[in-house]
Design a protein around this motif. Structure first.
Motif, PDB file in Angstrom:
ATOM      1  N   ALA A  13       0.978  -1.198  -0.281  1.00 22.08           N
ATOM      2  CA  ALA A  13      -0.175  -0.400  -0.229  1.00 22.08           C
ATOM      3  C   ALA A  13       0.829   0.775  -0.163  1.00 22.08           C
ATOM      4  N   ILE A  14       1.602   1.237   1.022  1.00 21.01           N
ATOM      5  CA  ILE A  14       3.064   2.619   0.770  1.00 21.01           C
ATOM      6  C   ILE A  14       3.101   2.278  -0.709  1.00 21.01           C
ATOM      7  N   ARG A  15       4.337   1.688  -1.377  1.00 22.27           N
ATOM      8  CA  ARG A  15       4.703   1.114  -2.432  1.00 22.27           C
ATOM      9  C   ARG A  15       4.210   1.673  -2.599  1.00 22.27           C
ATOM     10  N   HIS A  16       2.323   1.630  -3.648  1.00 20.22           N
ATOM     11  CA  HIS A  16       1.561   1.986  -4.308  1.00 20.22           C
ATOM     12  C   HIS A  16       1.338   3.329  -4.280  1.00 20.22           C
ATOM     13  N   TYR A  17       1.496   4.044  -3.150  1.00 19.35           N
ATOM     14  CA  TYR A  17       1.347   5.463  -2.701  1.00 19.35           C
ATOM     15  C   TYR A  17       2.385   5.909  -3.856  1.00 19.35           C
TER      16      TYR A  17
END
Length: 414
Positions: free
Chosen positions: A253-257
């Motif tokens: 989720a962090i990487r995608h954002y």
């Protein structure tokens, strides 16, 4: 209940040198009333011009199909417990749910016609949550609605169950979630028509946050496409909305954002709140601090936890973890600077994933409000660096700190 609340409050130490009295907050006059990142501290949300921490729990993930007193009584229970935050998936897989599309005969639906009852229930839900100032995190797509043979076999999206698509156009849920990558314009047009209808309802409300997928493991193009499509619809209505795409792991989720910060507006890190994909105890906190540090490198945005897993201390679901751990995760999330924390839906037979809005959850929500009445948490930052034992302590001893240095300190002892 009063005794339990008092006892639980004893595990929170609040040290304050700042007298709180009628603090005022500046607002953006162009869009001051709706839910949006807090202008003075974008780690948090604000609503109707005031900062707020989102906390909650509910006895279902998709409350919008509930009707009448069943819904309003549950919303009133949430409010009376100090909650202000709900999850709502646009799901239709539970008993008593209805489909969005009109059934035209015994075996078929028309994807170009609506089942008015479905949309009436959504309007009633949004009316009642808006009236109470409850923030709704709404999920568009949930793979679990159509990922099994039984659900896919009976769903209007299955081409064999509608009059609009050739049989076999979508063989299963994988085909359904591949329309963007496959550039399947005809099939995509039906999905867009559903989203058009959905947004024609939700854009009338200012208490809605948007999530593209539940536990997405799809290609990035899928979530990005729908986020941009939602923003296009909102722009046409002169509305600013805030969107995330929940991933199957908090790190993803962090990487995608961080890969697409121009598309998304906040991050949901719910998967950190379970044993199998996150952590328990200090590991849960350490994961949270790591994720927060990564986001801070780009600039703060709200970190939401629309699901906190853990139920039944008997250990019947080792992936979710225990209910005691769920309560601790709730506190660590808020002390750790998260913008929201909500307890996951209660257990279904043989799958105890969460606690819903049970008595224990209600107690924790009430006590969190007791703390937040005294602690100006939007001015605080996680500060476990302030802990320095003068004597050796057992490795299992835990404490977690948030502080506005020189003014207020709160310490949570699980």
């Amino acid at each position: 209940m009063k005794t339990k609340t008092t006892l639980l409050f004893l595990s929170i130490l609040l040290i304050s040198t700042l007298k709180l009295s009628g603090q005022s907050y500046s607002t953006n006059e162009t869009d001051s009333q709706g839910i949006k990142p807090y202008t003075q501290n974008p780690w948090y949300w604000q609503y109707q011009g005031e900062p707020l921490v989102l906390i909650g729990g509910s006895d279902d993930d998709n409350l919008f199909p509930w009707t009448g007193k069943q819904l309003t009584d549950h919303l009133d229970l949430l409010i009376s417990s100090g909650g202000n935050y709900l999850r709502n998936t646009m799901s239709d897989r539970d008993e008593g749910n209805v489909f969005a599309f009109k059934k035209i005969n015994e075996d078929s639906y028309d994807l170009n016609q609506w089942n008015d009852e479905y949309w009436r229930r959504l309007v009633f839900f949004l009316d009642e949550t808006s009236k109470r100032g409850i923030i709704v995190q709404l999920t568009l797509w949930d793979i679990f609605d159509i990922n099994s043979s039984g659900r896919w076999g009976n769903h209007p999206w299955n081409p064999k169950n509608n009059i609009n698509m050739q049989p076999g156009t979508w063989k299963d849920s994988r085909d359904f979630f591949a329309t963007v990558n496959n550039n399947a314009q005809t099939e995509l047009s039906f999905q867009k028509k559903f989203i058009d209808k959905l947004l024609s309802v939700t854009l009338k409300y200012d208490n809605v946050l948007y999530n593209i997928n539940n536990e997405s493991s799809e290609e990035s193009d899928w979530g990005n496409y729908w986020a941009l499509y939602l923003k296009e619809l909102a722009n046409k209505s002169l509305k600013r909305i805030y969107i995330t795409n929940m991933q199957l792991s908090a790190a993803n989720a962090i990487r995608h954002y961080m890969t697409y910060p121009a598309i998304f507006d906040f991050v949901d890190i719910s998967q950190n709140n379970q044993d199998s994909k996150g952590g328990r105890g200090k590991a849960h906190w350490d994961n949270l601090m790591f994720l927060r540090e990564k986001i801070a490198s780009l600039g703060p945005v709200p970190l939401n936890n629309v699901k906190i897993y853990g139920a039944t201390d008997g250990g019947l679901n080792y992936s979710a973890g225990s209910e005691t751990e769920a309560m601790d995760r709730f506190w660590r999330d808020i002390i750790g600077g998260c913008a929201s924390a909500r307890f996951h839906r209660p257990s279904v037979p043989n799958k105890p994933w969460g606690s819903g809005l049970n008595e224990r959850v209600q107690t924790n929500l009430k006590v969190m409000n007791m703390l937040l009445e005294k602690l100006d948490i939007v001015s605080c930052t996680p500060h476990n660096d302030l802990l320095s034992p003068n004597v050796s302590v057992p490795s299992t001893m835990e404490a977690y700190v948030t502080a506005n240095i020189g003014q207020q300190y709160a310490i949570y002892f699980p």
